[in-house]
Design an enzyme around this catalytic site. Structure first.
Site, PDB file in Angstrom:
ATOM      1  N   LYS A  54       7.989  52.514  18.183  1.00 39.03           N
ATOM      2  CA  LYS A  54       7.028  53.351  17.456  1.00 39.03           C
ATOM      3  C   LYS A  54       6.624  52.659  16.150  1.00 39.03           C
ATOM      4  CE  LYS A  54       8.131  56.330  20.670  1.00 39.03           C
ATOM      5  NZ  LYS A  54       9.113  57.388  20.585  1.00 39.03           N
ATOM      6  N   ASP A  65      17.497  61.503  14.430  1.00 40.12           N
ATOM      7  CA  ASP A  65      16.613  60.693  15.280  1.00 40.12           C
ATOM      8  C   ASP A  65      15.361  60.407  14.459  1.00 40.12           C
ATOM      9  OD1 ASP A  65      14.799  59.656  17.062  1.00 40.12           O
ATOM     10  OD2 ASP A  65      15.070  61.197  18.599  1.00 40.12           O
ATOM     11  N   TRP A 114      11.688  66.334  21.756  1.00 41.06           N
ATOM     12  CA  TRP A 114      12.785  65.348  21.648  1.00 41.06           C
ATOM     13  C   TRP A 114      14.093  66.033  21.286  1.00 41.06           C
ATOM     14  CZ3 TRP A 114      12.161  61.490  24.485  1.00 41.06           C
ATOM     15  CH2 TRP A 114      10.899  60.891  24.632  1.00 41.06           C
TER      16      TRP A 114
HETATM   17  C1  LIG Z   1      10.014  58.013  21.652  1.00 41.76           C
HETATM   18  C2  LIG Z   1      11.079  58.900  21.154  1.00 41.76           C
HETATM   19  C3  LIG Z   1      12.311  59.018  21.819  1.00 41.76           C
HETATM   20  C4  LIG Z   1      12.612  58.312  23.119  1.00 41.76           C
HETATM   21  O1  LIG Z   1      12.646  56.964  22.933  1.00 41.76           O
HETATM   22  P1  LIG Z   1      13.013  55.951  24.112  1.00 41.76           P
HETATM   23  O2  LIG Z   1      13.163  54.671  23.346  1.00 41.76           O
HETATM   24  O3  LIG Z   1      11.875  55.951  25.066  1.00 41.76           O
HETATM   25  O4  LIG Z   1      14.268  56.397  24.720  1.00 41.76           O
HETATM   26  C5  LIG Z   1      13.270  59.842  21.259  1.00 41.76           C
HETATM   27  N1  LIG Z   1      13.054  60.499  20.116  1.00 41.76           N
HETATM   28  C6  LIG Z   1      11.882  60.408  19.452  1.00 41.76           C
HETATM   29  C7  LIG Z   1      11.694  61.162  18.183  1.00 41.76           C
HETATM   30  C8  LIG Z   1      10.860  59.598  19.943  1.00 41.76           C
HETATM   31  O5  LIG Z   1       9.712  59.494  19.280  1.00 41.76           O
END
Ligand SMILES: *Cc1c(COP(=O)(O)O)cnc(C)c1O
Length: 362
Positions: A197, A173, A103
């Site tokens: 998540k 993030d 990521w």
């Molecule tokens: C799942 C995830 C993303 C991407 O998320 P989307 O909502 O599919 O764009 C980005 N960063 C992390 C840490 C993730 O777990």
């Protein structure tokens, strides 16, 4: 059939109580609106009360200081990868990024469209199984902000501490870790997370931003990508993902009723310790991540031989343990044990793993 234990990395399990409440008021919100939340005007008094309550409950859970805005956005964390440089660079042409996994790499690739990216430190020399030590970080002078991925969902790697960046604007993030434990929001300029998540259904993206950072968007920034416009309009510049916001609100209430994030953290730590403890005592299973940086939420593991992966997944599914297949980029297995995955699911997984191991040694 009853509900199975779901270890999906995302969209992930939601608390059963939340789904039941949503089911109960699916046709008629709170048994008085006469329609479902999906069918409500986002400008109605009913929906305004839903979004305001969700924001308040999130503020309570995370103890968000008043100077932060909470934005309910769309486009997933992946859109944030572009929105961050668009909104935060201002006059600067550089940003600092940690590279700790898949990521991070995607965030960096997107930021490079807008500015020079200085990679502060990278774990790619050892397949991203560790968080680089502070002594090896190279922060730049002129970066507008410092970005890191608090929990790398694919690698199962989590920063144990908030990176100390000497007064720089810190951006995180937190897609796969937000609400798993208490955090000190005041250490951050921006925290963002896709909801699917640990928060609610896909379609919603949370942004928590220090209001002093608003107003720096580049002139080309689309209105829909502009934090200041979202903040000025109370996340209602256009039609928001209203049903996802409602469900996230129910999740926030569920967390509050459980005792808040301290209580949740205790459960999560126990779940993670059990699973890593089992993996570590076994000669059959292995996890590659350095111990102090192991994720509480995503636990990747390999079997003694990759030839057994398929059989493991078949038998797991027979036991109603779902979505244990590892990410296509790393292989092996991954158990995502977010807030809504109960401790008894982890117990059932460990029991199955022990049985499978024994079966192979016979
Ligand atoms: C799942 C995830 C993303 C991407 O998320 P989307 O909502 O599919 O764009 C980005 N960063 C992390 C840490 C993730 O777990």
């Amino acid at each position: 059939m009853s509900r199975a234990f779901n270890f999906c990395a995302g969209p992930a399990a939601l608390p059963e109580e939340v789904l039941k409440q949503a089911q109960d008021e699916m046709l008629d919100w709170q048994h008085q609106a006469g329609c479902s939340v999906m069918e409500m005007s986002h400008r109605s008094a009913e929906f305004i009360s839903i979004i305001e309550q969700a924001e308040q409950d999130l503020r309570d859970l995370l103890a968000i200081p008043d100077r932060y805005k909470v934005l309910f956005m769309q486009g997933g964390a992946s859109s944030q990868f572009a929105m961050l440089p668009m909104n935060l660079l201002g006059e600067s042409t550089q940003a600092d990024y940690f590279n700790t996994g898949q990521w991070s790499k995607k965030a960096i690739a997107e930021a490079k469209r807008y500015c020079d990216v200085n990679v502060v430190a990278s774990g790619d020399d050892q397949n991203f199984c560790y968080v680089p030590k502070a002594a090896d970080w190279k922060l730049s002078e002129s970066a507008a902000y410092v970005h890191y991925v608090a929990n790398e969902t694919i690698g199962g790697l989590e920063f144990a501490e908030v990176p100390e960046v000497g007064g720089k604007v810190l951006v995180a993030d937190m897609s796969s870790t937000l609400l798993s434990r208490p955090i000190d929001v005041s250490r951050y300029g921006v925290i963002y997370a896709g909801a699917q998540k640990n928060i609610g259904p896909a379609g919603l993206t949370l942004v928590i931003i220090d209001e002093s950072l608003l107003g720096n968007a580049s002139a080309q920034t689309p209105a829909m990508f502009n934090y200041e416009i979202a903040a000025k309009n109370g996340s209602l510049y256009n039609t928001p993902p209203s049903y996802s916001i409602y469900l996230a609100g129910l999740v926030f209430k569920w967390l509050k009723n459980l005792g808040g994030l301290e209580a949740m953290a205790e459960i999560n730590e126990r779940k993670a310790k059990k699973l890593y403890g089992f993996i570590d005592q076994s000669d059959f299973y292995a996890n590659p991540v350095e111990i102090e940086s192991r994720s509480w939420m995503n636990v990747p593991f390999t079997l003694a031989s990759a030839d057994l992966d398929k059989e493991f997944l078949v038998q797991a599914e027979q036991r109603r343990l779902l979505n244990l297949k590892g990410h296509r980029s790393v292989g092996g297995m991954r158990a995502s044990i977010y807030n809504a995955v109960p401790e008894k699911a982890v117990d059932a997984l460990i029991e199955f793993m022990a049985d499978f191991e024994q079966q192979q040694s016979r």
